[in-house]
Design an enzyme around this catalytic site. Structure first.
Site, PDB file in Angstrom:
ATOM      1  N   ARG A  78       0.820  -1.197   0.000  1.00  0.00           N
ATOM      2  CA  ARG A  78       0.000   0.000   0.000  1.00  0.00           C
ATOM      3  C   ARG A  78       0.853   1.244   0.000  1.00  0.00           C
ATOM      4  NH1 ARG A  78      -4.737   0.227   3.021  1.00  0.00           N
ATOM      5  NH2 ARG A  78      -3.608   1.166   4.724  1.00  0.00           N
ATOM      6  N   SER A 147       8.026  -5.198   6.412  1.00  0.00           N
ATOM      7  CA  SER A 147       7.735  -6.144   7.499  1.00  0.00           C
ATOM      8  C   SER A 147       8.446  -7.475   7.363  1.00  0.00           C
ATOM      9  CB  SER A 147       6.237  -6.333   7.600  1.00  0.00           C
ATOM     10  OG  SER A 147       5.642  -5.063   7.711  1.00  0.00           O
ATOM     11  N   ASP A 200       6.107  -3.364  10.449  1.00  0.00           N
ATOM     12  CA  ASP A 200       4.664  -3.093  10.648  1.00  0.00           C
ATOM     13  C   ASP A 200       4.268  -3.084  12.129  1.00  0.00           C
ATOM     14  OD1 ASP A 200       5.084  -5.814  10.826  1.00  0.00           O
ATOM     15  OD2 ASP A 200       3.327  -6.378   9.642  1.00  0.00           O
TER      16      ASP A 200
END
Ligand code: ADP
Ligand code: MG
Length: 463
Positions: A78, A147, A200
């Site tokens: 994203r 992440s 994350d």
């Protein structure tokens, strides 16, 4: 019949081996606490990397300005733009775009992956209205949520330790991922600076803290699983830097790699691990997270088909295909409330091409889902108890009224209701009534994206 009782015996044995009585969960929590100490004591001191994030200050809520975030860590990535309003104003605007990662890029070359990401970022920036353009001479700034286990060398640089969750691009391991991204951005003339490189879990912790100052830890339950928490800098023997003014340092535990003799591992888990892209690694993650739960159910069903003719004389060919049963489908079957378990019947037909299943068989499938989800959720709760023990918040001290909030995020936690409820119930059970009142689990909906933007803001070159 004899075959049916053989199938039931396999089910029963699986259930026993997956058992997570409270005593066992306490042993898991204690082992987590012990490993946390060991991982903080020295580099390589534990399976838990206990990575130092270089984040020693969490958001206060007063951050201000326009910042970008990029979230790479699973099946989608994203791009976000976050407009922070400053004191008491919170987030006043937020736009994002989600792009799924072409599977071939997950195991291809470093250059191809980072070029793809940079291109998506350039497209996002390229389509924004005038009003969002930075003043002349000023760069856009980005928080990069990456992440995977990274050994940070500063707040905005770090080298990849290893890939997880189905990614495997050898030429990035040991490289600075910010350097790789920056190279790709420069190649296409995108003038943007990575101000913060975060995991994350760190992003979720920062995002959670922005809204609630009682947040002390963050846990991700998505494709993979991980946790981060706020540690006292003086409790980190392996940290040789200055003690930060705040006295705190956020630690990325990389708890997916936790392992302990107390974990209830079955033959199915061992085979899944042995045949995975990263054998011997991420054992806790392989018991708990969304990438694996459906696959464990498939393996148990396969055994019942093979050894007890559960689906008839032959093993349905689709049942042999690794990862064909995805966790969202498992979850849909597990939540089927129809009297004839219609959803289960349809999933078996559509995904595994097994038709004409009886209600009795469908019930067994639901039971398998329950066994696997329950074990995962209860182990996740034990992990959280381990963190609370480490920071001394698992019990209530006389006269103290502290609240501790754990920010949780990830598709598994968000969408798998029975998993979430089991996790929450188990944590209460482990803590006992009095302590349970001081611990809150909060769903941090996409805290990680906002968190990365917040950390970019607090590490801006223009402050
Ligand atoms: P990621 O972990 O890849 O960054 P998410 O946090 O969105 O992304 O988690 C996606 C994962 O969540 C999926 O891989 C899947 O395992 C799990 N998931 C998504 N939807 C559901 C669902 N309805 N039920 C159970 N698990 C789900
Ligand atoms: Mg994610």
């Amino acid at each position: 019949s004899r075959k049916w009782s053989r199938a039931m015996a396999i089910l029963k044995e699986f259930e026993d081996k997956c058992g997570t009585p409270i005593v066992k969960l306490r042993q898991v929590a204690d082992a987590m606490d012990v490993e946390m100490h060991a991982g903080l004591a020295s580099e390589g001191g534990s399976k838990l990397n206990m990575l130092i994030s270089f984040v020693d200050n969490l958001p206060t809520g007063d951050e201000e300005g326009l910042y970008y975030a990029l979230d790479l860590g699973g099946t989608n990535f994203r791009v976000l733009r976050v407009h922070l309003g400053g004191k008491d104003k919170g987030v006043i605007g937020q736009e994002f775009e989600e792009v799924s990662i072409p599977p071939n890029l997950m195991t291809g070359s470093s250059e191809a992956l980072f070029d793809f990401i940079a291109a998506a970022l350039a497209k996002f920036v390229g389509s924004e209205p005038e009003g969002f353009h930075p003043p002349p001479g000023r760069q856009r700034e980005l928080g990069f949520t990456f992440s995977f286990p990274v050994r940070q060398t500063s707040i905005a640089s770090g080298t990849l330790i290893k890939w997880t969750k189905g990614f495997n691009i050898e030429d990035v391991v040991g490289e600075d991922v910010v350097g790789e991204l920056t190279k790709s951005m420069e190649k296409i003339g995108l003038d943007m600076r990575v101000a913060a490189l975060v995991n994350d879990t760190i992003g979720t912790l920062a995002g959670g803290r922005f809204y609630n100052q009682d947040v002390v830890a963050a846990v991700i339950l998505g494709t993979g699983t991980n946790a981060a928490y706020v540690e006292r800098a003086h409790a980190i023997p392996k940290w040789h830097g200055l003690i930060p003014k705040s006295g705190d340092m956020v630690i990325n535990m990389e708890w997916g790699n936790f392992r302990s003799s107390h974990l209830p591992l079955t033959e199915y888990d061992l085979a899944l691990d042995a045949e995975s892209l990263n054998p011997g690694e991420q054992i806790f993650e392989k018991l708990i997270s969304g990438m694996y739960l459906g696959e464990i159910v498939r393996r148990a069903l396969f055994k019942m088909a093979e050894e007890a003719d559960f689906f008839g004389d032959t093993v349905p060919p689709k049942l042999k295909v690794p990862f064909i049963l995805r966790t969202p489908d498992m979850s849909a079957m597990h939540h089927d409330t129809s009297s004839d378990l219609k959803v289960v019947g349809n999933k078996l037909k559509d995904i595994l091409e097994i038709s004409n299943t009886s209600l009795k068989m469908r019930k067994i499938v639901v039971e398998l889902c329950d066994i696997v989800a329950t074990r995962g959720a209860r182990l996740a709760a034990a992990g959280i108890l381990g963190i609370l023990k480490k920071i001394g918040r698992d019990t209530v001290k006389v006269g103290e009224k502290q609240k501790s909030v754990i920010a949780l995020d990830g598709g598994l936690f968000e969408h798998y209701t029975k998993f979430r409820e089991c996790l929450e119930g188990t944590l209460k059970e482990l803590l006992g009534d009095e302590a349970a009142e001081t611990i809150v689990i909060e769903h941090a909906n996409d805290g990680s994206g906002i968190g990365a933007a917040l950390l970019a803001a607090s590490h801006s070159q223009y402050l």
